[in-house]
Design a protein around this motif. Sequence first.
Motif, PDB file in Angstrom:
ATOM      1  N   PRO A   1       0.822  -1.219   0.000  1.00 16.49           N
ATOM      2  CA  PRO A   1       0.000   0.000   0.000  1.00 16.49           C
ATOM      3  C   PRO A   1       0.845   1.252   0.000  1.00 16.49           C
ATOM      4  CG  PRO A   1      -0.667  -1.495   1.753  1.00 16.49           C
ATOM      5  CD  PRO A   1       0.564  -2.055   1.179  1.00 16.49           C
ATOM      6  N   SER A   2       0.336   2.272  -0.618  1.00 11.32           N
ATOM      7  CA  SER A   2       1.131   3.484  -0.760  1.00 11.32           C
ATOM      8  C   SER A   2       1.455   4.119   0.584  1.00 11.32           C
ATOM      9  CB  SER A   2       0.403   4.485  -1.644  1.00 11.32           C
ATOM     10  OG  SER A   2      -0.934   4.614  -1.220  1.00 11.32           O
ATOM     11  N   ILE A   3       0.579   3.967   1.549  1.00 13.42           N
ATOM     12  CA  ILE A   3       0.829   4.607   2.828  1.00 13.42           C
ATOM     13  C   ILE A   3       2.041   3.979   3.496  1.00 13.42           C
ATOM     14  CG2 ILE A   3      -0.748   3.112   4.111  1.00 13.42           C
ATOM     15  CD1 ILE A   3      -0.497   6.755   4.861  1.00 13.42           C
TER      16      ILE A   3
ATOM     17  N   ALA B   1      -0.584   9.935  -9.349  1.00 10.83           N
ATOM     18  CA  ALA B   1      -1.797   9.907  -8.545  1.00 10.83           C
ATOM     19  C   ALA B   1      -1.497   9.744  -7.065  1.00 10.83           C
ATOM     20  CB  ALA B   1      -2.686   8.762  -9.015  1.00 10.83           C
TER      21      ALA B   1
ATOM     22  N   THR C   1      -0.752  10.245  -3.301  1.00 16.80           N
ATOM     23  CA  THR C   1      -0.893  11.289  -2.288  1.00 16.80           C
ATOM     24  C   THR C   1      -0.254  10.844  -0.991  1.00 16.80           C
ATOM     25  OG1 THR C   1      -3.069  11.640  -3.234  1.00 16.80           O
ATOM     26  CG2 THR C   1      -2.548  12.855  -1.251  1.00 16.80           C
ATOM     27  N   ALA C   2      -0.706   9.699  -0.515  1.00 16.86           N
ATOM     28  CA  ALA C   2      -0.290   9.252   0.807  1.00 16.86           C
ATOM     29  C   ALA C   2       1.217   9.126   0.917  1.00 16.86           C
ATOM     30  CB  ALA C   2      -0.950   7.917   1.110  1.00 16.86           C
TER      31      ALA C   2
ATOM     32  N   SER D   1      -1.459  16.072  -6.504  1.00 13.37           N
ATOM     33  CA  SER D   1      -2.489  15.323  -5.792  1.00 13.37           C
ATOM     34  C   SER D   1      -2.620  15.792  -4.348  1.00 13.37           C
ATOM     35  CB  SER D   1      -2.205  13.825  -5.855  1.00 13.37           C
ATOM     36  OG  SER D   1      -0.831  13.587  -5.735  1.00 13.37           O
TER      37      SER D   1
ATOM     38  N   ILE E   1      -4.695  18.899  -4.434  1.00 14.45           N
ATOM     39  CA  ILE E   1      -6.118  18.581  -4.539  1.00 14.45           C
ATOM     40  C   ILE E   1      -6.668  18.160  -3.184  1.00 14.45           C
ATOM     41  CG2 ILE E   1      -7.803  17.046  -5.618  1.00 14.45           C
ATOM     42  CD1 ILE E   1      -5.948  16.784  -7.969  1.00 14.45           C
ATOM     43  N   PHE E   2      -5.929  17.323  -2.498  1.00 15.51           N
ATOM     44  CA  PHE E   2      -6.391  16.840  -1.207  1.00 15.51           C
ATOM     45  C   PHE E   2      -6.553  17.983  -0.220  1.00 15.51           C
ATOM     46  CE2 PHE E   2      -7.304  13.811   1.896  1.00 15.51           C
ATOM     47  CZ  PHE E   2      -6.610  14.085   3.040  1.00 15.51           C
TER      48      PHE E   2
ATOM     49  N   ALA F   1      -7.802  18.904 -10.243  1.00 11.20           N
ATOM     50  CA  ALA F   1      -8.031  17.511 -10.642  1.00 11.20           C
ATOM     51  C   ALA F   1      -8.100  17.413 -12.159  1.00 11.20           C
ATOM     52  CB  ALA F   1      -9.325  16.991 -10.018  1.00 11.20           C
TER      53      ALA F   1
ATOM     54  N   LEU G   1      -4.714  17.553 -13.578  1.00  7.11           N
ATOM     55  CA  LEU G   1      -4.004  16.294 -13.366  1.00  7.11           C
ATOM     56  C   LEU G   1      -4.416  15.251 -14.389  1.00  7.11           C
ATOM     57  CD1 LEU G   1      -2.021  14.820 -11.638  1.00  7.11           C
ATOM     58  CD2 LEU G   1      -3.831  14.235 -10.065  1.00  7.11           C
ATOM     59  N   ILE G   2      -5.723  15.151 -14.607  1.00  8.12           N
ATOM     60  CA  ILE G   2      -6.208  14.155 -15.565  1.00  8.12           C
ATOM     61  C   ILE G   2      -5.691  14.453 -16.960  1.00  8.12           C
ATOM     62  CG2 ILE G   2      -8.263  13.213 -16.654  1.00  8.12           C
ATOM     63  CD1 ILE G   2      -9.723  13.569 -14.087  1.00  8.12           C
TER      64      ILE G   2
ATOM     65  N   LEU H   1      -2.118  13.451 -17.221  1.00  8.72           N
ATOM     66  CA  LEU H   1      -1.982  12.015 -17.375  1.00  8.72           C
ATOM     67  C   LEU H   1      -2.254  11.599 -18.813  1.00  8.72           C
ATOM     68  CD1 LEU H   1      -3.587  10.675 -14.126  1.00  8.72           C
ATOM     69  CD2 LEU H   1      -1.392  10.019 -15.035  1.00  8.72           C
ATOM     70  N   LEU H   2      -3.344  12.137 -19.363  1.00 10.52           N
ATOM     71  CA  LEU H   2      -3.682  11.810 -20.733  1.00 10.52           C
ATOM     72  C   LEU H   2      -2.547  12.184 -21.677  1.00 10.52           C
ATOM     73  CD1 LEU H   2      -7.399  12.824 -21.201  1.00 10.52           C
ATOM     74  CD2 LEU H   2      -6.409  10.557 -21.357  1.00 10.52           C
TER      75      LEU H   2
END
Lengths: 302, 287, 269
Positions: free
Chosen positions: A133-135, A225, A227-228, A252, A255-256, A273, A276-277, A280-281
């Motif tokens: 997990p990222s955290i 993407a 954040t944590a 990210s 955004i948070f 957001a 960001l999208i 990514l695209l």
Amino acid sequence: MTTTPGEPGLLDHANWTVRPSAAHRGLDRAVAVVVWSVAAAITLVFAWLVGSIVWRGAGEISWGYLTGPVLDAGRGGGIGPVLVSTLLILLVCLAVSVPLGLGTAILLAEFSPRQNRFGRLVRRSLDVLAGVPSIVFGLFGNAFFCVWLGMGFSIVSGGLTLACMVLPILIRATEEGFRSVPDEYRLAAAALGMSRTAAIRHLLLPAAVPGLVVGLVLGIGRALAETAALIFTSGYVTRMPESLWDSGRSLSIHIFDLSMNVAGGNDRAHAAALVLIVLLLALNGAASWMAHRWLHRQVMTA
Amino acid sequence: MPVIWNGLSVAFAVLVLCCGIACTPGASSSQAENTNGSQLSGRLTLTGSSTIAPLMAEIGRAFEAQHPDVRIDVQTGGSSRGIADARSGLADIGMVSRALKEDEQDLQPFPVAKDGICIIVHHDNPVRELTDEQIVAIYTGSIDNWKDVGGSDGEITVVNKAQGRSTLELFLHYFHLNNTDVAADVVIGDNEQGIKTVAGNPQAIGYVSIGTAEFDAGQGVPIALLPIGGIPAGTAAVAEGRFPLSRPLNLVTREEPTGLAATFIEFARSPDVHDLIRRQSFVPLAE
Amino acid sequence: MIVLVIVAFLVRESLPAWRSVGLARFVTDASWHPAPDASEGTFNLLPMIVGTLLTTAGAVLVAGPLGIASALFCRYYAPPMLARPYRMMIELLAGIPSVVYGFWGLVVLVPIIAGIAQPGASLLAGILILSLMILPTIALVADAAIGSVPQESLQAAAALGLSRWGTMAGVVLPAARSGLLTAVILATMRALGETMAVLMVCGNVVQLPGSLFAPVRTLTANIALEMAYAMGDHRSALFVSGLLLMGLVTLLVAAAEIASRTRPSHRQA
């Protein structure tokens, strides 16, 4: 031989010559209804999600927004420094993970036959790494890079932590790319008397590029993407970073913060957001385009 | 050959790391400052409350504008983190969104603004006032339906803050509760999460920072602020010192601050930043 | 390599908790109210473990069939004009960051669920958002797997007069089984590790959920909420939960390995 989506394939009605029984036709129809409704539902939810982002956020975007400094805790000004920080973090991440990943992939693909114990161990630990997990990466990154190695909250810490996260994806995809190169290439190279190195560099590497690119795209997607993992490593600062040792927040995190912490930051959060999208695209598109061009050139001129 | 390549890239990475360690500023900032006249320079690191962080980021920016060679880095982590980091030296200044407790008297507090905590309910909820006892009963679960406090029939959804947040600690302290007594239905992290939760649920009740709530309510978010002890909730009441659930927003240091830190703290408490404070919906200290 | 470093590090950080809290307490303590000193707090991890498992399992159960259906749609049902944009849409969905999903969930989904049953932020919300997030993963990998089913099998099925559904159920899906399994495993790992989105929609109350509508807290959300300020034994306890997560992932990887090794050889129908 595979079916290409969209092309009339064997399962399309036009190609049926033998008529199934009525019961089967009924079942067929029922299944068709289910599948179509699933697709429709997914499209609907997607439209809802993206629609709300575009609707709330598009109004805020302008050139000034993209380049301006962060003002009023993010409610004013723009996201210029945040974008720069994000890109720098990405750069650090790639600079470390691409050579390492490439090297390891080559090692695995070319020098360890599939059933080799070492290869299997490495591959399995990579799989585990990919699933962490990222955290947990955030915890690890903070304690290892920021505190133990003393880098503090910085873009470098964030980039290195992300590199740890992205590495397994990159290695796996690249390795797949190498494995998909038919053995004939290698045999031909040997027959021609090319050294292993030369063979790898001129023949296999270009042919495995699509795999590398897929890995890159997936990896970048995951990295952007995040954040944590970043909140404890590259930090919260909104200033334009002056060096890689500066702290700088990623998009990210921005955004948070805007959506969860700052009063009245909603529309800005949506705008960020959206950016960001789009980013990514753009990266995805650029990566695919590069892959195609490179592949074409190499294959043509090899 | 790939083994060499791999070895090289590992060596390269290690080299980068070593360079980094060698010339890194260090986890605790080096206040390499020279205060000859108005030319301050150096770097300050602040960590702590996420409530104060946006405000300090703004104040930091204003300070940097005045002193171009200074860098103020603001990180989050919660008030308890601010205290821990100030003590251990990992941060130069800690941000704590409450008054210091008895066992924290080894630190020096410097209030920069005032804030309050208010109870919020959904705008459509007819209940507009709750006594302290009712609030305690709701939060401990003895009252669980809105009709028992004069509202419409409906289960009360209790929104509590996560442990470690000073908003939680202040709330518990005022109502003489322990966190284990609270029967929460939803636990949230930051203020806006709480506001969004209550705004999306006509049966919810929660507590957040007054400034944030006031700002959002003014923007049309469907929440209502409840008075406490009869005093209407709002930054005005906090400014006048009448509101019972008020709290100071503190900067804390381990020892008496000197040099850059002292100058910055002084700046943060000066009238120059009152505008910034108000814009973040907090209350400046007595003008 | 790096995995070992991370594991070693996690273990070292959790050691104090092991020693002072002891393994049993993680499961038998009254609740989760940790304190820096082990003797003062309670450290029951069980509700959060259950929370993590339930959200992940639920999400996979929901997204699995949907993802496979979506892949089938893209490969076999969609007219040519529709298939490409549809796949691009799925790829786009795969790229949306989790904060955005969480944010949308909090503002749109949770109020809707609250309308059905309080409090809205619940296990169900977590499952729904997670399944939305892992759906693209499953759909894309399944799509690739289904696409690599050899033409000969399809031809054989047509020759035998199988209906469309019969072909899919009897030939395509079994042939693509290992790919589909990979898809599900990848998705499960992602769901297991998701932090931000579940933090925003699950309610974060440490309890064993009594129903789908009850709030839960996952291990990941717990680390995110408490890590910043946890000290002493509390911090070690959080590292223990981190180790636990890694353990779960390792189990999954091992299961995948076993599954792919014992895959029955393709029997000719």
